[in-house]
Scaffold this motif. Sequence first.
Motif, short mmCIF file in Angstrom:
data_model
loop_
_atom_site.label_atom_id
_atom_site.label_comp_id
_atom_site.label_asym_id
_atom_site.label_seq_id
_atom_site.Cartn_x
_atom_site.Cartn_y
_atom_site.Cartn_z
N ILE A 18 -0.34 -14.73 3.71
CA ILE A 18 -0.71 -15.65 2.59
C ILE A 18 0.21 -15.93 2.10
O ILE A 18 1.15 -15.10 1.72
CB ILE A 18 -1.67 -14.75 1.73
N SER A 19 0.26 -17.07 1.39
CA SER A 19 1.57 -17.89 0.66
C SER A 19 0.94 -18.38 -0.79
O SER A 19 -0.07 -19.23 -0.52
CB SER A 19 2.27 -18.67 1.52
N PHE A 33 -1.87 -10.64 -8.99
CA PHE A 33 -2.41 -11.36 -7.96
C PHE A 33 -3.29 -10.31 -7.08
O PHE A 33 -2.78 -9.12 -6.88
CB PHE A 33 -1.61 -12.02 -7.08
N ASP A 34 -4.42 -10.64 -6.69
CA ASP A 34 -5.20 -9.79 -5.48
C ASP A 34 -4.76 -10.39 -4.25
O ASP A 34 -5.40 -11.42 -3.81
CB ASP A 34 -6.72 -10.06 -5.89
N MET A 35 -4.23 -9.60 -3.66
CA MET A 35 -3.45 -10.13 -2.01
C MET A 35 -4.62 -9.81 -1.23
O MET A 35 -4.33 -10.44 -0.11
CB MET A 35 -2.35 -9.34 -1.95
N ARG A 36 -5.95 -9.43 -1.57
CA ARG A 36 -7.08 -9.33 -0.50
C ARG A 36 -7.49 -10.80 -0.31
O ARG A 36 -8.03 -11.24 0.75
CB ARG A 36 -8.03 -8.37 -0.99
N THR A 37 -7.52 -11.42 -1.56
CA THR A 37 -8.05 -13.00 -1.32
C THR A 37 -7.08 -13.95 -1.59
O THR A 37 -7.14 -15.03 -1.57
CB THR A 37 -9.06 -13.07 -2.49
N CYS A 97 0.77 -1.29 0.25
CA CYS A 97 -0.10 0.02 0.02
C CYS A 97 0.97 1.33 -0.22
O CYS A 97 2.00 1.36 0.64
CB CYS A 97 -1.08 -0.06 1.28
N LYS A 98 0.34 2.23 -0.50
CA LYS A 98 1.23 3.59 -0.68
C LYS A 98 1.13 4.15 0.66
O LYS A 98 1.96 4.72 1.19
CB LYS A 98 0.32 4.39 -1.65
N ASP A 99 0.13 4.09 1.40
CA ASP A 99 -0.13 4.82 2.47
C ASP A 99 0.24 3.87 3.87
O ASP A 99 -0.06 4.35 4.89
CB ASP A 99 -1.49 5.52 2.92
N ASP A 100 0.45 2.66 3.89
CA ASP A 100 0.58 1.98 4.77
C ASP A 100 1.83 1.02 4.72
O ASP A 100 1.76 0.08 3.50
CB ASP A 100 -0.52 0.88 5.05
N HIS A 101 2.91 1.01 5.69
CA HIS A 101 3.98 0.40 5.32
C HIS A 101 3.99 -0.91 6.06
O HIS A 101 5.05 -1.75 6.08
CB HIS A 101 5.30 1.15 6.03
N VAL A 137 -0.57 -6.83 -7.29
CA VAL A 137 0.77 -7.03 -7.52
C VAL A 137 1.05 -7.53 -8.97
O VAL A 137 0.20 -8.29 -9.17
CB VAL A 137 1.60 -7.87 -6.27
N TYR A 138 2.18 -7.20 -9.31
CA TYR A 138 2.46 -7.84 -10.75
C TYR A 138 3.74 -8.68 -10.25
O TYR A 138 4.52 -8.24 -9.76
CB TYR A 138 2.72 -6.73 -11.87
#
Length: 450
Positions: free
Chosen positions: A255-256, A288-292, A226-230, A276-277
């Motif tokens: 998640i893996s 990939f959608d890292m939320r799911t 995230c841009k606003d969350d490290h 992410v790419y």
Amino acid sequence: MPRTSTVESPGCPPLRALTTDSLGLIKVVEVRGKGGGTPQVVETWGPPDASRSVLATSYADRKKDPVLAVARKNGLIEFLNPLKGDVLTTIKASESGSTDQSASANDLLVGLHFFKSKQEDSSSMLGTLLTCTEKGKVCIRSVGRSDAPSDQSIDSPNEWSVTNGGQVLCSSLDPSENYALFGGKHVELNLWDLNSSKKIWAAKPPRPNNLGISIPTWFTASTFLCKDDHRKIVAGTNQHQVRLYDITSQRRAVISIDFRESPIKAVREDTDGHTVYVGTAIGDLASFDMRTGKMVGCYKGKCCGSIRSIAKHPGLPLIASCGLDSYLRIWDTNKRQLLSAVFLKQHLTSVVIDSHFTAQELEGTKPEEPTSQSEVRDQSDQGGNCDEERSRKSKKKRKDAAGKKEKKMKMHDEEQISGIEDPAEKDWIDELPISKRKNHSKKRGEKQLD
């Protein structure tokens, strides 16, 4: 034979990208025009030399005074103007560390980050730079311009080590430029606060499997999600895994994901904060959608070599990828389709995108408009004179063609009447119009045959 597939390339929007390769060349690739265009190499900077191979790059993509930092294999770091290619200054990578050249030659740079936001107030200072070597030596220092006075005071560099052993292979900075992430072979991911130079978090390896076998630590790429969350981190491993870490939740991966069967070589986050790419060592590219933790899809068009760098355009739905197949490819992130590709001859090591190209470069290519009525009048007069000149030349050309035709017909008539012996009859025929001369010559020839 490499696996390839042919796909249609509709072209890509206006774009400016800079690539680096294994021979130390920096190539500027541009796409101009409002419609779909084809990337073309417009400039090449530097001489080809394998000792100047580019190991790492960092691009301060600022609208004012942008800087491109390039770390080379010979131990030098160059700072260039990405718009003109001028070298602003050059420093040694081991300038702040040990003076042992043999030790520095065996400890190559793997991380290079030129701070975008931390601009120096002094006009003689270029900015702040963070470097990281394979052995985990991190250094933050100020960089002065080449034309700065010799008596200019420069702050002493801040140095520390992020590992006691192993080999650092990846490092990244969060968008706020307050936290840095490091990882590698036998080096677990660890997060550092750059303001205090203290480690605030370190990852744990996965638990052993049912046979009691533990997966060795081997991180090859990393980025902040995230841009606003490290606090959310995405990393790729040599065991073809994409892992998501949340430092507020636990030290092990949340998640893996297993992706194909080759090591992950490049990971890049999207501006939406959850995509992410990922690029692999055999040329696979996917999102990939890292939320799911699910794969959104693979990109159409097989790359033939290892993907070493992925760059995301902050304003347009496209990414650029490059690698060992020597191709720079532009992809549409919505349709996951190849927009265009250009062959750059050398093995590519990195690619960066100039996000301000549309705003500032294309405006400079527009023709200048007249600023006064006199200039408008002069331009219109010049246009009228050009039209008159073209009309005059066209009339002259038609007149010359008509004259040649009349001359040819006259010569033909002279041949027809050359056998007439009576001079009076010849004079009478010469006075006839051209059309009647033909008829008279034709009738006379028929009488002679009779």
